[in-house]
Design a protein around this motif. Sequence first.
Motif, short mmCIF file in Angstrom:
data_model
loop_
_atom_site.label_atom_id
_atom_site.label_comp_id
_atom_site.label_asym_id
_atom_site.label_seq_id
_atom_site.Cartn_x
_atom_site.Cartn_y
_atom_site.Cartn_z
N ASP A 31 0.84 -1.23 -0.03
CA ASP A 31 0.05 -0.19 0.13
C ASP A 31 0.86 1.24 0.12
OD1 ASP A 31 -2.15 -1.68 0.03
OD2 ASP A 31 -2.52 -1.40 2.32
N LYS A 32 1.95 1.27 0.91
CA LYS A 32 2.94 2.35 0.80
C LYS A 32 3.72 2.56 -0.32
CE LYS A 32 6.91 3.96 3.27
NZ LYS A 32 7.88 3.73 4.37
N ARG A 33 3.80 1.44 -1.22
CA ARG A 33 4.81 1.34 -2.26
C ARG A 33 3.65 2.03 -3.61
NH1 ARG A 33 4.92 -3.78 -5.19
NH2 ARG A 33 2.77 -3.38 -5.17
N ASP A 34 2.30 1.88 -3.57
CA ASP A 34 1.34 2.51 -4.43
C ASP A 34 1.16 3.76 -4.26
OD1 ASP A 34 1.37 -0.39 -5.53
OD2 ASP A 34 -0.99 -0.76 -4.34
N LYS A 35 0.90 4.20 -2.92
CA LYS A 35 0.99 5.67 -2.72
C LYS A 35 2.29 6.56 -2.92
CE LYS A 35 0.36 8.64 1.40
NZ LYS A 35 0.30 9.05 2.84
N LEU A 36 3.31 6.04 -2.86
CA LEU A 36 4.57 6.51 -3.17
C LEU A 36 4.62 6.78 -4.76
CD1 LEU A 36 7.30 4.92 -0.85
CD2 LEU A 36 6.51 7.68 -1.11
N ASN A 37 4.22 5.74 -5.37
CA ASN A 37 4.29 5.45 -6.78
C ASN A 37 3.14 6.81 -7.51
OD1 ASN A 37 5.17 4.72 -9.22
ND2 ASN A 37 3.36 3.42 -9.65
N VAL A 38 1.94 6.92 -6.85
CA VAL A 38 1.20 7.88 -7.43
C VAL A 38 1.72 9.21 -6.78
CG1 VAL A 38 -1.19 9.01 -6.63
CG2 VAL A 38 -0.90 6.23 -7.13
N GLU A 39 2.33 9.41 -5.94
CA GLU A 39 2.78 10.78 -5.52
C GLU A 39 4.05 11.02 -6.22
OE1 GLU A 39 4.55 12.75 -1.45
OE2 GLU A 39 3.74 11.12 -1.46
N SER A 40 4.79 10.25 -6.69
CA SER A 40 5.87 10.42 -7.70
C SER A 40 5.49 10.86 -9.15
CB SER A 40 6.84 9.26 -7.89
OG SER A 40 6.26 8.20 -8.53
N ILE B 148 11.31 10.98 -2.65
CA ILE B 148 10.19 10.06 -2.92
C ILE B 148 10.71 8.68 -3.71
CG2 ILE B 148 8.07 9.60 -4.10
CD1 ILE B 148 7.11 12.37 -3.96
N VAL B 149 11.60 9.09 -4.73
CA VAL B 149 12.00 7.96 -5.25
C VAL B 149 12.97 6.95 -4.41
CG1 VAL B 149 13.66 7.13 -7.09
CG2 VAL B 149 12.01 8.91 -7.58
N PHE C 113 13.48 1.89 -1.00
CA PHE C 113 13.87 1.22 0.04
C PHE C 113 12.41 0.40 0.21
CE2 PHE C 113 17.41 4.08 1.20
CZ PHE C 113 18.21 3.09 1.49
N THR C 114 11.39 0.94 0.11
CA THR C 114 10.14 0.06 0.26
C THR C 114 10.08 -1.08 -0.53
OG1 THR C 114 9.01 2.17 0.93
CG2 THR C 114 7.57 0.36 0.25
N CYS C 115 10.61 -1.02 -1.89
CA CYS C 115 10.39 -2.09 -2.76
C CYS C 115 11.57 -3.24 -2.20
CB CYS C 115 10.88 -1.64 -4.08
SG CYS C 115 9.34 -0.83 -4.97
N MET C 116 12.81 -2.76 -1.50
CA MET C 116 13.60 -3.62 -1.20
C MET C 116 13.06 -4.36 0.21
SD MET C 116 17.05 -3.06 0.81
CE MET C 116 16.51 -2.20 1.95
N HIS C 117 12.22 -3.70 0.86
CA HIS C 117 11.50 -4.47 2.06
C HIS C 117 10.25 -5.34 1.71
CE1 HIS C 117 13.79 -2.34 5.37
NE2 HIS C 117 13.46 -1.12 4.59
N ILE C 118 9.77 -5.04 0.49
CA ILE C 118 8.60 -5.93 0.14
C ILE C 118 9.30 -7.16 -0.47
CG2 ILE C 118 7.33 -6.32 -1.93
CD1 ILE C 118 6.40 -3.32 -1.50
N ALA C 119 10.61 -6.93 -1.17
CA ALA C 119 11.30 -8.26 -1.49
C ALA C 119 11.65 -9.32 -0.46
CB ALA C 119 12.88 -7.77 -2.34
N GLN C 120 12.02 -8.50 0.61
CA GLN C 120 12.51 -9.26 1.89
C GLN C 120 11.33 -9.83 2.66
OE1 GLN C 120 14.15 -6.01 4.29
NE2 GLN C 120 16.18 -6.41 3.69
N GLU C 121 10.21 -9.35 2.64
CA GLU C 121 8.96 -9.85 3.20
C GLU C 121 8.39 -11.02 2.24
OE1 GLU C 121 7.50 -9.56 6.04
OE2 GLU C 121 9.21 -8.12 6.61
N GLU C 122 8.56 -10.98 1.03
CA GLU C 122 8.21 -11.99 0.13
C GLU C 122 9.11 -12.99 0.39
OE1 GLU C 122 8.49 -10.04 -3.77
OE2 GLU C 122 6.27 -9.62 -3.51
#
Length: 85
Positions: A19-28, A41-42, A47-56
């Motif tokens: 959800d944070k990634r989507d919000k940041l993408n829209v904001e960018s 923002i980028v 960093f958010t995408c890196m954390h998503i990969a870690q959680e996956e």
Amino acid sequence: MKRQDYIKDHAVILKRLCDKRDKLNVESMKTGLTKKRYQAIVADLNFTCMHIAQEEERILFALGKLRPEEARKEKQPGPFPVWPR
């Protein structure tokens, strides 16, 4: 902690990060951002995408779909340089 609780906890974290990634993408994509704000923002998006990969990876490991030797040794947040230690 039971395995299913571990998976559930990390799935909740993954959802929050997505959800944070989507919000940041829209904001960018907004016009009128200063260069400094856009870069911030980028960077946060990377960093958010890196954390998503870690959680996956954690969820895959808990599900038995990933062995420890297949996991990435080091996480790198996108195009940032990695400085020697």
